[in-house]
Design an enzyme around this catalytic site. Structure first.
Site, mmCIF file in Angstrom:
data_model
loop_
_atom_site.group_PDB
_atom_site.id
_atom_site.type_symbol
_atom_site.label_atom_id
_atom_site.label_comp_id
_atom_site.label_asym_id
_atom_site.label_seq_id
_atom_site.Cartn_x
_atom_site.Cartn_y
_atom_site.Cartn_z
ATOM 1 N N CYS A 86 0.840 -1.200 0.000
ATOM 2 C CA CYS A 86 0.000 0.000 0.000
ATOM 3 C C CYS A 86 0.883 1.262 0.000
ATOM 4 C CB CYS A 86 -0.973 -0.042 1.168
ATOM 5 S SG CYS A 86 -2.393 1.062 0.936
ATOM 6 N N TYR A 87 0.961 1.998 1.108
ATOM 7 C CA TYR A 87 1.848 3.173 1.150
ATOM 8 C C TYR A 87 3.276 2.762 0.803
ATOM 9 C CZ TYR A 87 4.372 7.247 2.945
ATOM 10 O OH TYR A 87 5.189 8.343 3.057
ATOM 11 N N HIS A 111 -3.588 -5.267 0.705
ATOM 12 C CA HIS A 111 -2.990 -5.755 1.958
ATOM 13 C C HIS A 111 -2.981 -7.290 1.990
ATOM 14 C CE1 HIS A 111 -2.538 -1.928 4.147
ATOM 15 N NE2 HIS A 111 -3.562 -1.538 3.410
ATOM 16 N N GLU A 167 -1.555 -9.139 4.063
ATOM 17 C CA GLU A 167 -1.466 -9.662 5.433
ATOM 18 C C GLU A 167 -2.819 -9.924 6.078
ATOM 19 O OE1 GLU A 167 -1.278 -5.103 5.878
ATOM 20 O OE2 GLU A 167 -0.784 -6.651 4.406
ATOM 21 N N SER A 170 0.945 -14.767 37.398
ATOM 22 C CA SER A 170 -0.496 -14.476 37.422
ATOM 23 C C SER A 170 -1.338 -15.700 37.115
ATOM 24 C CB SER A 170 -0.811 -13.380 36.402
ATOM 25 O OG SER A 170 -0.656 -13.872 35.087
ATOM 26 N N GLY A 171 -0.739 -16.676 36.444
ATOM 27 C CA GLY A 171 -1.509 -17.830 35.990
ATOM 28 C C GLY A 171 -1.933 -17.698 34.545
ATOM 29 N N GLY A 172 -1.694 -16.524 33.936
ATOM 30 C CA GLY A 172 -1.973 -16.335 32.520
ATOM 31 C C GLY A 172 -0.912 -17.007 31.667
ATOM 32 N N VAL A 173 -1.129 -17.024 30.362
ATOM 33 C CA VAL A 173 -0.234 -17.731 29.448
ATOM 34 C C VAL A 173 1.176 -17.152 29.491
ATOM 35 C CG1 VAL A 173 0.194 -18.346 27.043
ATOM 36 C CG2 VAL A 173 -2.142 -18.361 27.935
ATOM 37 N N ASP A 174 1.297 -15.830 29.403
ATOM 38 C CA ASP A 174 2.628 -15.216 29.298
ATOM 39 C C ASP A 174 3.488 -15.485 30.528
ATOM 40 O OD1 ASP A 174 1.679 -14.224 26.905
ATOM 41 O OD2 ASP A 174 1.178 -12.264 27.722
ATOM 42 N N SER A 175 2.945 -15.197 31.708
ATOM 43 C CA SER A 175 3.753 -15.388 32.921
ATOM 44 C C SER A 175 4.029 -16.873 33.168
ATOM 45 C CB SER A 175 3.074 -14.761 34.139
ATOM 46 O OG SER A 175 1.896 -15.446 34.498
ATOM 47 N N SER A 176 3.101 -17.744 32.780
ATOM 48 C CA SER A 176 3.312 -19.184 32.971
ATOM 49 C C SER A 176 4.427 -19.705 32.067
ATOM 50 C CB SER A 176 2.012 -19.958 32.688
ATOM 51 O OG SER A 176 1.018 -19.616 33.626
ATOM 52 N N LYS A 215 1.880 -13.656 20.576
ATOM 53 C CA LYS A 215 1.115 -14.527 21.474
ATOM 54 C C LYS A 215 1.078 -15.970 20.983
ATOM 55 C CE LYS A 215 -1.578 -14.436 25.208
ATOM 56 N NZ LYS A 215 -1.258 -13.719 26.439
#
Length: 513
Positions: A82-83, A172, A174, A226-232, A369
């Site tokens: 595009c641009y 685009h 993507e 925290s128990g979330g995906v990232d910190s786990s 993610k």
């Protein structure tokens, strides 16, 4: 890390992260850099190719963002989107002007025709749909470039100079709306740039573990889990790297989903680490008593989390490193160089002053993610944790309308678990990106058996999204909604009516509070 690298040069496009994700999905490492990055710094990364993003500007205006012209003499292939396409044309002798209805101003899905002799379209159909979003037009194509795609309205949808490896597309590739878009990006990576596909999470795992070991040495690491995906995933990677030198403080505020606290604790039993679980349900609920405003709920929970973390950390003593679950979108959205800051991310919401550490360790800061989830699988984390739904830090507190009580939290926990269980059993969860239940503060009259009831309304929410900046409500089959509704009303005391949220974002947000 010695990976082949693609540089995504950001000109303010809304899809910059998405372009980078598509490249990574093709097995090639990439980084997003602002267009203001000095060319010497970019070339020092030894890229095998550049991708120029879209952007809101017009290349012919005086204050439009540009690239160092010497980049085109560096012998590195370029794909302009595009641009980015117009930028290539503008710098190499073409002419870009404002489009009008007669000169191909295009928006939305557009039938497009391709020259499949071009490497970018190798092996793809000669006709497919692309997603256009441009108000400018290449009136003159640079010398040495060929026209390799067109639409009914626009003769120069794509251009290329295969001798120098320069390609430009007005659409685009993507976004999912462009058919075969990822295949076009893959062709650029492999057919043009000579990529070998050396970016895998298995390789990243080994490299990251070695890097953490070298940095930490004999030091001690503290992580707020925290128990979330990232910190786990951070916890699992650090456990593999430094084992007993790691202390994880898991603050269970009593506002998690059904059995989640136990599941998190069980997931880390196989590692020799210091796992501290703080059961603070009573403490958090007492602080939240009588509070209905969602922002106050968030602040109370955030502040109390820090206080609990602070108290537990004092028992541990001095630590050398503090670990955080920062991921690549956090880095991009917090501003790259001179790029505009979309939002600032603070993974630990106000660090205690007494924590004396040398530096912060962020082993996921280069990952998206989906890559974090795959790394978790490589590290041996259970699937229930790796594929866990996005969950806000305040937990169920912002999915309970009005005042929070233990009774309300227990009611929502059970109803939410039934909803998620039935979606997963039916396989519908794979078609959506987030789904959860909300306990409203509305009561309605119902009939239970032979008696009258006056109980709460439960709202169900499910959305599909590419980036959570916008989202559409998921079309769950009526038969499945009927089954979910019947189970919740019959099995969960205190709920007598179920509603389904059919509002997209915008105008709504994904969460209710």
């Amino acid at each position: 890390m010695n990976h082949q690298t693609i540089i995504v040069l950001d000109f303010g496009g809304q899809y910059n992260q998405l372009i980078a994700r598509r490249v990574r999905e093709c097995g090639v490492y990439c980084e997003v850099k602002p267009y203001t990055t000095p060319l010497a710094d970019l070339l020092a990364m030894k890229p095998i190719g550049f991708i120029f993003t879209g952007g809101p500007n017009s290349v012919y205006l005086e204050d439009a963002p540009h690239v160092d012209p010497a980049l085109f003499d560096a012998g590195v292939p370029v794909l302009g989107i595009c641009y980015g396409c117009q930028l290539i044309a503008h710098h190499l002798g073409g002419k870009v002007v404002a489009a009008n209805d007669a000169t191909a101003r295009e928006y939305g899905k557009t039938e497009t025709f391709f020259d499949t002799n071009c490497k970018l379209f190798k092996g793809l159909p000669e006709k497919s749909v692309t997603w256009m979003s441009h108000g400018d037009y290449m009136e003159k194509v640079p010398e040495g470039f060929s026209l390799v795609a067109h639409s009914d309205a626009c003769p120069n949808v794509a251009i290329c100079d295969e001798t120098r490896g320069f390609y430009g597309v007005q659409y685009h590739p993507e976004v999912n709306h462009t058919e075969f878009g990822t295949a076009m990006i893959r062709n650029f990576l492999y057919e043009v740039c000579g990529a070998t596909g050396d970016w895998t999470m298995g390789d990243y795992k080994n490299t990251a573990i070695a890097a953490v070991r070298e940095k930490v040495g004999s030091g001690r690491v503290l992580l707020a889990l925290s128990g979330g995906v990232d910190s786990s995933v951070v916890a699992a990677l650090l456990a593999e790297a430094v084992g007993p030198q790691l202390t994880c403080v898991f603050v269970d505020h009593g506002l998690m989903r059904l059995n989640e606290g136990d599941e998190v604790e069980a997931a880390f039993k196989k590692w020799d680490i210091n796992f501290v679980r703080v059961n603070a349900e009573g403490r958090f609920l007492s602080k939240l008593a009588g509070i209905s405003d969602p922002e106050r709920k968030r602040k109370i929970i955030g502040e109390e989390f820090i206080r609990v973390f602070e108290e537990e950390s004092k028992k541990i003593g001095a630590v050398d490193f503090l670990a955080q679950g920062t991921i690549y979108p956090d880095v991009i959205e917090s501003g790259l160089g001179n790029a505009a800051v979309i939002k600032s991310h603070h993974n630990v919401g106000g660090l205690p002053d007494y924590v004396d550490f040398k530096e912060i360790i962020e082993p996921l800061r280069l990952l998206f993610k989906d890559e974090v989830r795959q790394l978790g699988r490589e590290l041996g984390l259970p699937e229930y944790l790796v594929s866990r739904q996005p969950f806000p830090g305040p937990g169920l507190a912002i999915r309970i309308m009005g005042e929070i009580t233990k009774e309300k939290a227990d009611t929502l926990r059970l109803a939410d678990a039934i909803y998620r269980e039935e979606l997963e059993k039916a396989g519908e969860n794979k078609k959506m990106n987030q789904y959860f239940a909300v306990l409203t503060d509305t009561r309605t009259v119902g009939v239970m058996g032979d008696g009258r009831s006056y109980d709460r309304v439960l709202a169900l929410r499910a959305v599909t999204t590419e980036d959570f900046m916008t989202a559409d409500w998921a079309r769950i089959p009526y038969e499945l909604l009927d089954k979910i509704s019947g189970r919740i009303v019959n099995e969960v005391k205190g709920i007598n009516r179920i509603v389904y949220d059919i509002t997209s974002k915008p105008p709504a947000t994904v969460e209710w509070e």
